[in-house]
Design a protein around this motif. Structure first.
Motif, PDB file in Angstrom:
ATOM      1  N   THR A  89      -7.941  -6.353  13.708  1.00 32.30           N
ATOM      2  CA  THR A  89      -8.417  -5.387  14.699  1.00 32.30           C
ATOM      3  C   THR A  89      -9.883  -5.019  14.531  1.00 32.30           C
ATOM      4  O   THR A  89     -10.474  -4.445  15.456  1.00 32.30           O
ATOM      5  N   GLY A  90     -10.465  -5.328  13.377  1.00 28.28           N
ATOM      6  CA  GLY A  90     -11.838  -4.924  13.119  1.00 28.28           C
ATOM      7  C   GLY A  90     -11.981  -3.486  12.672  1.00 28.28           C
ATOM      8  O   GLY A  90     -13.088  -2.993  12.476  1.00 28.28           O
ATOM      9  N   THR A  91     -10.862  -2.787  12.497  1.00 29.47           N
ATOM     10  CA  THR A  91     -10.883  -1.391  12.063  1.00 29.47           C
ATOM     11  C   THR A  91     -11.067  -1.314  10.552  1.00 29.47           C
ATOM     12  O   THR A  91     -10.372  -1.999   9.806  1.00 29.47           O
ATOM     13  N   GLY A  92     -11.976  -0.482  10.098  1.00 23.59           N
ATOM     14  CA  GLY A  92     -12.170  -0.294   8.672  1.00 23.59           C
ATOM     15  C   GLY A  92     -10.987   0.440   8.047  1.00 23.59           C
ATOM     16  O   GLY A  92     -10.459   1.387   8.632  1.00 23.59           O
ATOM     17  N   VAL A  93     -10.564   0.007   6.875  1.00 26.90           N
ATOM     18  CA  VAL A  93      -9.484   0.668   6.138  1.00 26.90           C
ATOM     19  C   VAL A  93      -9.925   0.814   4.691  1.00 26.90           C
ATOM     20  O   VAL A  93     -10.363  -0.150   4.057  1.00 26.90           O
ATOM     21  N   ARG A  94      -9.813   2.020   4.157  1.00 27.83           N
ATOM     22  CA  ARG A  94     -10.087   2.278   2.747  1.00 27.83           C
ATOM     23  C   ARG A  94      -8.786   2.560   2.004  1.00 27.83           C
ATOM     24  O   ARG A  94      -7.859   3.147   2.567  1.00 27.83           O
ATOM     25  N   LEU A  95      -8.736   2.157   0.757  1.00 27.81           N
ATOM     26  CA  LEU A  95      -7.578   2.366  -0.100  1.00 27.81           C
ATOM     27  C   LEU A  95      -7.918   3.376  -1.187  1.00 27.81           C
ATOM     28  O   LEU A  95      -8.922   3.240  -1.894  1.00 27.81           O
ATOM     29  N   LEU A  96      -7.073   4.399  -1.323  1.00 25.02           N
ATOM     30  CA  LEU A  96      -7.214   5.400  -2.373  1.00 25.02           C
ATOM     31  C   LEU A  96      -5.845   5.609  -2.987  1.00 25.02           C
ATOM     32  O   LEU A  96      -4.920   6.062  -2.305  1.00 25.02           O
ATOM     33  N   PHE A  97      -5.688   5.272  -4.253  1.00 23.79           N
ATOM     34  CA  PHE A  97      -4.356   5.391  -4.856  1.00 23.79           C
ATOM     35  C   PHE A  97      -4.447   5.769  -6.325  1.00 23.79           C
ATOM     36  O   PHE A  97      -5.459   5.550  -6.991  1.00 23.79           O
ATOM     37  N   GLU A  98      -3.376   6.358  -6.810  1.00 24.66           N
ATOM     38  CA  GLU A  98      -3.199   6.635  -8.226  1.00 24.66           C
ATOM     39  C   GLU A  98      -1.714   6.567  -8.519  1.00 24.66           C
ATOM     40  O   GLU A  98      -0.902   7.183  -7.820  1.00 24.66           O
ATOM     41  N   SER A  99      -1.328   5.800  -9.510  1.00 20.72           N
ATOM     42  CA  SER A  99       0.079   5.649  -9.853  1.00 20.72           C
ATOM     43  C   SER A  99       0.722   7.009 -10.128  1.00 20.72           C
ATOM     44  O   SER A  99       0.146   7.857 -10.819  1.00 20.72           O
ATOM     45  N   SER A 100       1.905   7.210  -9.554  1.00 16.57           N
ATOM     46  CA  SER A 100       2.708   8.433  -9.760  1.00 16.57           C
ATOM     47  C   SER A 100       1.996   9.694  -9.295  1.00 16.57           C
ATOM     48  O   SER A 100       2.257  10.780  -9.815  1.00 16.57           O
TER      49      SER A 100
END
Length: 204
Positions: A89-100
């Motif tokens: 789609t050309g849409t920007g996606v950012r990932l932010l994660f931390e286990s548990s």
């Protein structure tokens, strides 16, 4: 619902509790496609809460604010599917994660080292997200919240439940914590006029 709804999640728009379940996952072909995408190797990502994570694609073809995929390790596992969405789609996606560390403002699970105390690192990370979004330092177009939600309520058969605490350090019952935390996260999204999609764990 915008395109990412095709992942077959429960959608809550803004702070409203109007919920509808997408039927896309009812098709076994589509369910298998999502499950296959989640089994791909996620792109390496710097878990920097100070900068709200990393872009899933090095050069997303989109000038507007990105979607933020935010959650525990399940958000990381889901990231290949969101990278495919970004690519198509050309849409920007950012990932932010931390286990548990589920994306629940105001509550945290017990520490992995000592279940009788709250996970203060998780709390600090959640507070950082809250401050960055509410203060307008970082703009996002939408939030995709992804977590192994059942880990944070009593009765979890995996044995992962470690209790829940409010940010004052007081124990709080799991279902009550989930309700309070999710409502606070939705209130945060509504305050900055951001749409929300909540993703459950896809079929195995």
């Amino acid at each position: 619902l915008w395109g990412i709804g095709s992942l077959g999640a429960v959608a809550l728009l803004g702070g409203a509790i109007g919920v509808r379940r997408e039927m896309w996952m009812a098709d076994p072909v589509n369910a298998a496609r999502v499950s296959g995408l989640t089994r791909r190797s996620p792109r390496p990502c710097e878990k920097s809460f100070a900068g709200l994570g990393c872009d899933l694609l090095a050069r997303p073809n989109h000038d507007g604010p990105p979607i933020l995929l935010w959650g525990d390790s399940f958000a990381w596992a889901l990231s290949p599917a969101l990278a495919e969405y970004s690519r198509s789609t050309g849409t920007g996606v950012r990932l932010l994660f931390e286990s548990s560390c589920p994306p629940l403002i105001g509550v945290v699970p017990g520490s992995r080292r000592a279940m009788s105390t709250p996970d203060l690192a998780c709390q600090a990370n959640l507070r950082s997200v809250q401050e960055q979004l509410s203060g307008g330092r970082v703009k996002v177009s939408a939030l995709v919240l992804a977590a192994r939600w059942h880990f944070y309520v009593p009765g979890d058969l995996s044995g992962e439940y470690r209790g829940m605490y409010d940010w004052g350090g007081s124990p709080i019952e799991g279902l009550r914590a989930m309700t309070r935390g999710l409502n606070a996260t939705l209130d945060l999204a509504e305050s900055v006029n951001v749409r929300v999609l909540i993703v459950g764990v896809p079929p195995a």
